[in-house]
Write a protein that holds these residues in place. Sequence first.
Motif, PDB file in Angstrom:
ATOM      1  N   GLU A  45       0.823  -1.213   0.000  1.00  0.00           N
ATOM      2  CA  GLU A  45       0.000   0.000   0.000  1.00  0.00           C
ATOM      3  C   GLU A  45       0.858   1.265   0.000  1.00  0.00           C
ATOM      4  OE1 GLU A  45      -3.324  -0.609  -0.112  1.00  0.00           O
ATOM      5  OE2 GLU A  45      -2.881  -2.754   0.068  1.00  0.00           O
TER       6      GLU A  45
ATOM      7  N   HIS B 248       1.901  -2.325  -8.201  1.00  0.00           N
ATOM      8  CA  HIS B 248       2.220  -0.908  -8.224  1.00  0.00           C
ATOM      9  C   HIS B 248       3.663  -0.644  -8.656  1.00  0.00           C
ATOM     10  CE1 HIS B 248      -1.248  -0.174  -5.166  1.00  0.00           C
ATOM     11  NE2 HIS B 248      -1.671  -0.475  -6.355  1.00  0.00           N
TER      12      HIS B 248
ATOM     13  N   TYR C 192       4.012   2.353 -10.798  1.00  0.00           N
ATOM     14  CA  TYR C 192       3.575   3.550 -10.072  1.00  0.00           C
ATOM     15  C   TYR C 192       4.644   4.027  -9.086  1.00  0.00           C
ATOM     16  CZ  TYR C 192       0.677   5.707  -6.332  1.00  0.00           C
ATOM     17  OH  TYR C 192       0.158   6.486  -5.350  1.00  0.00           O
TER      18      TYR C 192
ATOM     19  N   HIS D 227      -5.999  -2.443 -10.451  1.00  0.00           N
ATOM     20  CA  HIS D 227      -6.484  -1.152  -9.991  1.00  0.00           C
ATOM     21  C   HIS D 227      -7.934  -1.216  -9.523  1.00  0.00           C
ATOM     22  CE1 HIS D 227      -3.203   0.925 -12.612  1.00  0.00           C
ATOM     23  NE2 HIS D 227      -2.701   0.326 -11.555  1.00  0.00           N
TER      24      HIS D 227
ATOM     25  N   ARG E 148      -9.338  -1.712  -6.625  1.00  0.00           N
ATOM     26  CA  ARG E 148      -9.657  -0.918  -5.438  1.00  0.00           C
ATOM     27  C   ARG E 148      -9.570   0.570  -5.736  1.00  0.00           C
ATOM     28  NH1 ARG E 148      -6.378  -2.024  -0.342  1.00  0.00           N
ATOM     29  NH2 ARG E 148      -4.725  -2.826  -1.665  1.00  0.00           N
ATOM     30  N   TYR E 149      -8.580   0.918  -6.538  1.00  0.00           N
ATOM     31  CA  TYR E 149      -8.303   2.311  -6.839  1.00  0.00           C
ATOM     32  C   TYR E 149      -9.435   2.943  -7.655  1.00  0.00           C
ATOM     33  CZ  TYR E 149      -5.739   5.852  -9.697  1.00  0.00           C
ATOM     34  OH  TYR E 149      -5.333   6.965 -10.372  1.00  0.00           O
TER      35      TYR E 149
HETATM   36  C1  LIG Z   1      -4.676   0.396  -2.439  1.00  0.00           C
HETATM   37  C2  LIG Z   1      -4.486   1.671  -3.140  1.00  0.00           C
HETATM   38  C3  LIG Z   1      -4.252   1.663  -4.497  1.00  0.00           C
HETATM   39  C4  LIG Z   1      -4.084   2.820  -5.195  1.00  0.00           C
HETATM   40  N1  LIG Z   1      -3.881   2.765  -6.517  1.00  0.00           N
HETATM   41  C5  LIG Z   1      -3.742   3.912  -7.216  1.00  0.00           C
HETATM   42  C6  LIG Z   1      -3.525   3.885  -8.619  1.00  0.00           C
HETATM   43  O1  LIG Z   1      -3.462   2.809  -9.229  1.00  0.00           O
HETATM   44  N2  LIG Z   1      -3.379   5.075  -9.282  1.00  0.00           N
HETATM   45  C7  LIG Z   1      -3.468   6.267  -8.617  1.00  0.00           C
HETATM   46  O2  LIG Z   1      -3.358   7.333  -9.265  1.00  0.00           O
HETATM   47  N3  LIG Z   1      -3.672   6.308  -7.285  1.00  0.00           N
HETATM   48  C8  LIG Z   1      -3.812   5.185  -6.561  1.00  0.00           C
HETATM   49  N4  LIG Z   1      -4.022   5.220  -5.201  1.00  0.00           N
HETATM   50  C9  LIG Z   1      -3.957   6.512  -4.525  1.00  0.00           C
HETATM   51  C10 LIG Z   1      -5.241   7.121  -4.148  1.00  0.00           C
HETATM   52  O3  LIG Z   1      -6.121   7.198  -5.215  1.00  0.00           O
HETATM   53  C11 LIG Z   1      -4.910   8.511  -3.613  1.00  0.00           C
HETATM   54  O4  LIG Z   1      -4.424   9.293  -4.709  1.00  0.00           O
HETATM   55  C12 LIG Z   1      -3.863   8.457  -2.570  1.00  0.00           C
HETATM   56  O5  LIG Z   1      -4.213   7.529  -1.568  1.00  0.00           O
HETATM   57  C13 LIG Z   1      -3.671   9.845  -1.935  1.00  0.00           C
HETATM   58  O6  LIG Z   1      -4.906  10.460  -1.705  1.00  0.00           O
HETATM   59  P1  LIG Z   1      -5.671  10.525  -0.265  1.00  0.00           P
HETATM   60  O7  LIG Z   1      -5.248  11.846   0.351  1.00  0.00           O
HETATM   61  O8  LIG Z   1      -7.133  10.489  -0.601  1.00  0.00           O
HETATM   62  O9  LIG Z   1      -5.260   9.329   0.539  1.00  0.00           O
HETATM   63  C14 LIG Z   1      -4.161   4.057  -4.501  1.00  0.00           C
HETATM   64  C15 LIG Z   1      -4.390   4.043  -3.130  1.00  0.00           C
HETATM   65  C16 LIG Z   1      -4.553   2.900  -2.439  1.00  0.00           C
HETATM   66  C17 LIG Z   1      -4.818   2.928  -0.978  1.00  0.00           C
END
Ligand SMILES: Cc1cc2nc3c(=O)[nH]c(=O)nc-3n(C[C@H](O)[C@H](O)[C@H](O)COP(=O)(O)O)c2cc1C
Lengths: 315, 315, 245, 245
Positions: A133, A162, A165, B162, B164-165
């Motif tokens: 994560e 990821h 990423y 992706h 969950r995302y």
């Molecule tokens: C399990 C998980 C997977 C994520 N996968 C992606 C992703 O594939 N692409 C992306 O742009 N952000 C991804 N995120 C990030 C979230 O969309 C968000 O941008 C990030 O957690 C920061 O924002 P927040 O302040 O809402 O936590 C992921 C987050 C989590 C927890």
Amino acid sequence: MIEITRPGKYSLMIENPVMIASGMMGFDPMVYRSLLKIEKLGAIVTSAVSLRPRGSARGPRLVNYRGGFLLHTGLPNAGVKRVIKKYSPIWVDSPVPILVHLIASDTNDVMYSAEALEGAAGVAGIELGLHDEATPAQVGQLIEAARKRCQLPLLVKLPLYHARYLAQAAEDAGADALVVASPPRGTERDAQSGRLVGGRVYGPWLKAQVLRAVGQLVPHAAIPVIACGGIHSADDARDYVDAGATAVQIDTLTWTHPSQVEIIARNLGGLELTRRMGALADEWEPGIGKTRLMSSYPPNLPEFPFGDDDTSTDP
Amino acid sequence: MIEITRPGKYSLMIENPVMIASGMMGFDPMVYRSLLKIEKLGAIVTSAVSLRPRGSARGPRLVNYRGGFLLHTGLPNAGVKRVIKKYSPIWVDSPVPILVHLIASDTNDVMYSAEALEGAAGVAGIELGLHDEATPAQVGQLIEAARKRCQLPLLVKLPLYHARYLAQAAEDAGADALVVASPPRGTERDAQSGRLVGGRVYGPWLKAQVLRAVGQLVPHAAIPVIACGGIHSADDARDYVDAGATAVQIDTLTWTHPSQVEIIARNLGGLELTRRMGALADEWEPGIGKTRLMSSYPPNLPEFPFGDDDTSTDP
Amino acid sequence: MIRETKAIIERTRRLGAGWQRLSLAVEDPALEHIQPGQTLLADTGDYLRENWIPVGFDSEEGVMLIEHPLGRTYTPGEVINLLGPVGTPFQLRHGVRHLLLVVLDYEPTRLLFLLHQAIKKEMAVTLVLTGIAREYPISTLPPVVEVIIGDEPETWPNQEDTLTWADQVYLLTAPMFSEERYLPLIYTLSKLRPALPEGFLQGVFDMPMPCGTGACAACMVRTSNGNLPACVDGPAFDVTQLKFL
Amino acid sequence: MIRETKAIIERTRRLGAGWQRLSLAVEDPALEHIQPGQTLLADTGDYLRENWIPVGFDSEEGVMLIEHPLGRTYTPGEVINLLGPVGTPFQLRHGVRHLLLVVLDYEPTRLLFLLHQAIKKEMAVTLVLTGIAREYPISTLPPVVEVIIGDEPETWPNQEDTLTWADQVYLLTAPMFSEERYLPLIYTLSKLRPALPEGFLQGVFDMPMPCGTGACAACMVRTSNGNLPACVDGPAFDVTQLKFL
Ligand SMILES: Cc1cc2nc3c(=O)[nH]c(=O)nc-3n(C[C@H](O)[C@H](O)[C@H](O)COP(=O)(O)O)c2cc1C
Ligand SMILES: Cc1cc2nc3c(=O)[nH]c(=O)nc-3n(C[C@H](O)[C@H](O)[C@H](O)COP(=O)(O)OP(=O)(O)OC[C@H]3O[C@@H](n4cnc5c(N)ncnc54)[C@H](O)[C@@H]3O)c2cc1C
Ligand SMILES: Cc1cc2nc3c(=O)[nH]c(=O)nc-3n(C[C@H](O)[C@H](O)[C@H](O)COP(=O)(O)OP(=O)(O)OC[C@H]3O[C@@H](n4cnc5c(N)ncnc54)[C@H](O)[C@@H]3O)c2cc1C
Ligand SMILES: Cc1cc2nc3c(=O)[nH]c(=O)nc-3n(C[C@H](O)[C@H](O)[C@H](O)COP(=O)(O)O)c2cc1C
Ligand code: FES
Ligand code: FES
């Protein structure tokens, strides 16, 4: 010699591109001396250490299924200091470099653990294991924490889903190499207890997913990429090298057929790899990867092995 | 009857929780009448359509490997209008609801395609297939585009890595159900041509990865989750239902053992599922999922089947 | 020292309704010194290796005897790739005369080699079988063994007498039940024998073993000496030192 | 109509160095009407089914004959799960007397059923074998067949003569080479025969078939009539209509 890290201050050279992945040989790889010639390997990554001791996972933790298995260990270890005390004397005598896998849980933990490893004899480098994560910002902080009091070469192992990423953040923060990838997690039912068990999934079929991730990362990466996932033959290892990996890590084949690991290392040992990715293997054994048909393959067909198949059509 | 969509305007009820995943029965599922009783199924999702015609992928596109395979088709189809013209008369006579899988490439394409499907007889709903690189913002736009001129129930199929995302964005934008998941992509070497081929990977081992994603999504989802990935037995299907899936989609078992698909549908047909997730199956056949040991299993052990194994330890 | 080696299946025999016995000609002479408690990891076609449990040697034919429940059938002549020996031999306490082997609702195979060896050393052996252990074909056991059948999975007739009689006890059950089945016994014993001698009560852990070398952490048992792999430090542990799984 | 059915392997026979022939007793009487060009998808233990190619029937023993390269060995008595029939029978043109079968550097199995049937119908058959096709044990073929061996993979001796002589031609090669091998032939033919009759030149596509029903799009062939699945509309296509893979 193959340089598996970015050239410079924290460089690490190994003699064979075939390494053993974290967790596969535990903390004392010398146990495997009776099963294969470990001096033929490039390097060995230990099981995971954390700053504080961690116990084993409880309940059922292994599900044997469908050409592979699911394993959930809890990453048990006695804590970095006690691990060093017990195993550093063994690592010192190792014929191949020993890298210690460090759980990237918390920046302070990582900093103190890396400091301890810096002072330990027989540690050739650190492989930092990111959790599934982790965000790019966290990855940066964790790597900086590891670097703060530690001069060892620092490999960063990315979670499969990821990997793309997180790669840039790891590189920018100063990782010396990327290890692609930690296996994905899954959930499967344990037949004996009837319970669902969560853990990482392993098997030869992992290779296709990881090979794609490696192929996608390499053109963007300015540091070496080390491939890890599902290697079960010299061909598998060569496919990764062909996709631009500087070295490979063998995972569960170490348990199922240790003698085969030595065969792969001897086989790949013939390759004279240049500094890093992009460099094709000098040697391609006929009849192994290259088939008779391949040599005369029509060159006019598109090839998009690492991309999205939806783009390689022609309506 | 099982409601596989969010209750309300665009609701869809099916009689059996076992559906056929997109691509498995092509555009004319009636071909499968000689292989299984399709009236025993809950619903069938067609192969993918796009606004404009798409050709087949070129070059090698199938690699048969390691208990599964890699397939790269290019999603060939004659374009939504010609597909409707040819197959709508067949769909009208189908004994089970037909959902059309729509490639979510571009908002305009999606809007016009959905409009065309809205007007087509025999189409019970749309399954929107997201590409692997979609962002949450794009997902929102694509779903809104599909809704603009179309009143059909709208399922959204999420890519595994992706899922969950993207789930929240899909739900917020008005998806009526989430399908978890499109299989991951991989790269593998074709033995005949010696070439690397990129495509989606399929096999029974997919189930663990998808089951974990389903288990993680369900507690957060306010709409039904339909599970798709690696089902090869009634037990597999039950594991998904147990994890909170409202229905399941069978993938490649349809090709390898079509008669087994009917057996799974008959088996799961006994389940009286309430509206959605969280509802455990009323029926659990003894000796199938529940073992003798399970019934007396010590209740004091932790269970973290969908989480991260690293948290379930106790040092 | 664990090694990778090969064996040829010389003979297969059905034992009772649900068990089979294989005669193995082993390539590596070191395996002829395998001890009760130790096992072999056999490549039987599944991805992970399977634990094969020797129950003794047939010295006339020069073969190792392996028993396991029926399931896959093997053909004489088949070559099996093995890793082993895996595990630490059972440590019989000094001067043991009365050996109690207790199998609670589990396949008794893990204790049979010990049973045969103890008989050879002229110890008095009592074997307790409960639950599915009762399905084992006891007619194949030496007649001098006293067999006690328990109808309850967790206890057996004359439990206190047998526990008092024994110089050492080996307990075997499904690993996931070890805690709830061993703890009541410790409690019972603590009333019978105020100070339990070290190693008196041994718990045997039979679990899947992906590596057999202590590397994979799949077979960890929590003890007061830390987490120990059953494949290296087990399969038997002093029950009074256990914190279980 | 494709069906799931079972067959028993009655006999296995080695043909020459690298081929085997299986005699199959089929359960479904419909399969007795299987035609040249059609195949069966057999569950042989791998995840996807394998294309089994009938080469004829042994009417005395009432069995279907299947040939394929040696590899997995089968035991008489083995039960095989089958899907089939798969594909459209080869369409012989009306009044064909001279049939030319050309196998360029590929296993000839896909054309053998047609060969045997044409012989029975008293057609004159010429079989061209190049590259690895030359390894096929031609001694097992009826002696009336004229066999031409070509040392180059892409051409054969007396090519123009045979092409002029033939009333219909079936071409078989690795699907990925179809384009580069069929196009030169079309060119040659265009000089020999100003207007090629429809269906004169048939290209046979032998590719893996995950579904056999047209659903999976793994076996698509690009033609001027659109993308067509070889498992339904093939395996043979009129070469002049092909846009290839
Ligand atoms: C399990 C998980 C997977 C994520 N996968 C992606 C992703 O594939 N692409 C992306 O742009 N952000 C991804 N995120 C990030 C979230 O969309 C968000 O941008 C990030 O957690 C920061 O924002 P927040 O302040 O809402 O936590 C992921 C987050 C989590 C927890
Ligand atoms: C150190 C490092 C840095 C990186 N930095 C970046 C970066 O800055 N930016 C970045 O983007 N990536 C970055 N990456 C990730 C890497 O760029 C990606 O792997 C790469 O962009 C994917 O290219 P591709 O053509 O191989 O992908 P493909 O998977 O082939 O995708 C091709 C494109 O087609 C589109 N597409 C695919 N399917 C469909 C469909 N059905 N409908 C519509 N569109 C579709 C996708 O959106 C995608 O953009 C980085 C990786 C590393 C290691
Ligand atoms: C409609 C919908 C909406 C959603 N909205 C949200 C949302 O708003 N926010 C959100 O977070 N998720 C969201 N999700 C995703 C879902 O919440 C996640 O699946 C869930 O949070 C994961 O919980 P878990 O305990 O099962 O995960 P686990 O995988 O068990 O993770 C537990 C935690 O432990 C931490 N961890 C794991 N390993 C390590 C390690 N080695 N070192 C240090 N830390 C570690 C991880 O950071 C993680 O936070 C949404 C899903 C859906 C379907
Ligand atoms: C292939 C791919 C995977 C991504 N995965 C994640 C992810 O897991 N989590 C996340 O927060 N962002 C993820 N992102 C999003 C990017 O990090 C970035 O936030 C997003 O592309 C928008 O930023 P941009 O303006 O730089 O493109 C991913 C992007 C791509 C292209
Ligand atoms: S089996 Fe791997 S640690 Fe014991
Ligand atoms: S094999 Fe699936 S479409 Fe032909």
